[in-house]
Enzyme design. Structure first.
Site, PDB file in Angstrom:
ATOM      1  N   GLY A  31      13.191  20.668  -1.798  1.00 26.49           N
ATOM      2  CA  GLY A  31      14.855  20.074  -1.311  1.00 26.49           C
ATOM      3  C   GLY A  31      14.466  19.226   0.200  1.00 26.49           C
ATOM      4  CG  HIS A  37      12.355  14.301  -2.806  1.00 30.46           C
ATOM      5  ND1 HIS A  37      12.624  14.549  -1.233  1.00 30.46           N
ATOM      6  CD2 HIS A  37      10.981  15.577  -2.879  1.00 30.46           C
ATOM      7  CE1 HIS A  37      11.706  15.528  -1.233  1.00 30.46           C
ATOM      8  NE2 HIS A  37      11.380  16.388  -1.913  1.00 30.46           N
ATOM      9  CD  GLN A  61       4.535  25.301  -1.964  1.00 28.64           C
ATOM     10  OE1 GLN A  61       5.196  25.663  -3.600  1.00 28.64           O
ATOM     11  NE2 GLN A  61       4.598  24.326  -1.690  1.00 28.64           N
ATOM     12  CD  GLN A 153       2.189  19.817  -5.004  1.00 30.16           C
ATOM     13  OE1 GLN A 153       2.408  20.936  -4.262  1.00 30.16           O
ATOM     14  NE2 GLN A 153       2.881  18.320  -5.180  1.00 30.16           N
TER      15      GLN A 153
HETATM   16  P1  AMP Z   1       8.396  18.755  -2.000  1.00 29.00           P
HETATM   17  O1  AMP Z   1       9.638  18.745  -2.057  1.00 29.00           O
HETATM   18  O2  AMP Z   1       7.786  18.182  -1.101  1.00 29.00           O
HETATM   19  O3  AMP Z   1       7.883  19.554  -2.717  1.00 29.00           O
HETATM   20  O4  AMP Z   1       7.890  17.354  -2.920  1.00 29.00           O
HETATM   21  C1  AMP Z   1       8.414  17.467  -3.939  1.00 29.00           C
HETATM   22  C2  AMP Z   1       7.353  16.515  -4.963  1.00 29.00           C
HETATM   23  O5  AMP Z   1       8.225  14.338  -4.319  1.00 29.00           O
HETATM   24  C3  AMP Z   1       6.128  16.132  -4.897  1.00 29.00           C
HETATM   25  O6  AMP Z   1       5.725  16.031  -6.323  1.00 29.00           O
HETATM   26  C4  AMP Z   1       5.803  15.921  -3.710  1.00 29.00           C
HETATM   27  O7  AMP Z   1       5.112  14.432  -4.555  1.00 29.00           O
HETATM   28  C5  AMP Z   1       6.985  14.044  -4.598  1.00 29.00           C
HETATM   29  N1  AMP Z   1       7.378  13.314  -2.980  1.00 29.00           N
HETATM   30  C6  AMP Z   1       7.401  13.888  -2.157  1.00 29.00           C
HETATM   31  N2  AMP Z   1       7.175  13.017  -0.725  1.00 29.00           N
HETATM   32  C7  AMP Z   1       6.779  11.649  -1.814  1.00 29.00           C
HETATM   33  C8  AMP Z   1       6.925  10.509  -0.769  1.00 29.00           C
HETATM   34  N3  AMP Z   1       7.291  10.081   0.464  1.00 29.00           N
HETATM   35  N4  AMP Z   1       6.357   9.219  -2.701  1.00 29.00           N
HETATM   36  C9  AMP Z   1       6.809   9.631  -3.710  1.00 29.00           C
HETATM   37  N5  AMP Z   1       6.747  11.192  -4.263  1.00 29.00           N
HETATM   38  C10 AMP Z   1       7.236  12.283  -3.450  1.00 29.00           C
END
Ligand code: AMP
Length: 280
Positions: A31, A37, A61, A153
């Site tokens: 979120g 995202h 996590q 990850q």
């Molecule tokens: P998170 O909500 O931080 O767990 O991220 C969810 C997904 O969005 C994960 O696969 C992250 O790697 C991806 N994500 C987060 N920030 C970015 C970004 N700046 N550019 C591309 N993907 C992202």
């Protein structure tokens, strides 16, 4: 856009979609959604009939209690953004729904989860793998989209899929950045204006490292990058690494690997930020 909080209800609809040969793209998130995202969602929309996005701040996590407590939670706004972006299904379960019992599963990804983030955030990747496996079991996607922003990850998810023979294609997506180069992150909202102005140094340092590569030794680049970042008293470096993309092990010279990636993790004030860049 349909919003589910119940595993049972979502799974029964997902099984129905699959029985009708409708392809499902899945974007797992915690979120506080931003354009990074939404770029994953767009890719899913381009490649699948239906796109499903999960929003779940996964407590197991987080190795730091304060980080979990302060993690931004903006479910209503997230749902508005997702609807506008054309998402079909949102899955936003409660912690009790996801973990009715204590989690005992322990994964071992060899050295993949022992270095960098794994070393500095004990238990983080196990918690991540538990939730991703569970989400895959619930959502049964054909394709799943992960950002290169969390490069380690992404590599561990690929390994999880291989180890468990999960029939899903994992797709890595490019990092989306702010105009000054800062990688978009839900945690950026916690930076003070002053910290935010310094945060661009991470990207600048990665660019500098990439530009200087092969003109200096790996060790020289690491040392000078550390000096550059450490010159800002607000920054506390956790690691700067130059690694082989497949093994995530440090390279000692530029010719020892075909695909090399630079990775940085640091605290800016109380906020932990990570970023990375491919060198070639
Ligand atoms: P998170 O909500 O931080 O767990 O991220 C969810 C997904 O969005 C994960 O696969 C992250 O790697 C991806 N994500 C987060 N920030 C970015 C970004 N700046 N550019 C591309 N993907 C992202």
């Amino acid at each position: 856009m349909k919003i589910y909080t119940s595993i049972k209800e979502l799974q029964s609809d997902v099984l129905d979609l699959r029985s009708r040969e409708i392809s499902i793209g899945f974007v797992p998130t915690m979120g506080a959604l931003h354009k990074g995202h939404l770029s994953l969602l767009q890719r899913s929309k381009d490649e699948n009939d239906i796109s499903l996005c999960s929003i779940f701040v996964n407590p197991i996590q987080f190795n730091n209690k304060q980080d979990l407590e302060k993690y931004p939670r903006t479910l209503e706004e997230d749902c508005r953004k997702l609807e506008q972006a054309g998402c079909d299904i949102v899955f936003a379960p409660s912690v009790d729904e996801m973990y009715p019992e204590e989690v005992k599963m322990q994964y071992d990804f060899g050295h993949l989860d022992k270095v960098m983030e794994g070393k500095h955030r004990p238990g983080h990747f196990n918690g991540m793998a538990v939730v991703v496996k569970k989400l895959f079991d619930i959502c049964i996607p054909h394709r799943a989209y992960f950002g290169e922003k969390d490069f380690q990850q992404l590599m561990i998810v690929r390994e999880l899929v291989k180890m468990n023979k999960i029939p899903v294609t994992v797709i890595g997506c490019a990092i989306i950045r702010e105009d000054d180069g800062l990688a978009m992150s839900s945690r950026n909202t916690r930076l003070s204006p002053h910290e935010r102005s310094i945060a661009t140094e991470i990207y600048k340092t990665l660019l500098w490292m990439r530009h200087q590569a092969e003109q200096r030794t790996v060790e020289e680049i690491l040392q000078q990058a550390r000096q550059k970042l450490a010159s800002h008293p607000e920054i506390k470096i956790e690691y700067i690494e130059i690694v082989d993309e497949e093994t995530l092990l440090p390279v000692s010279d530029w010719n020892s690997s075909g695909n090399i990636r630079l990775l940085i993790a640091l605290f800016l004030g109380e906020v932990r930020l990570i970023d990375n860049m491919r060198i070639r």
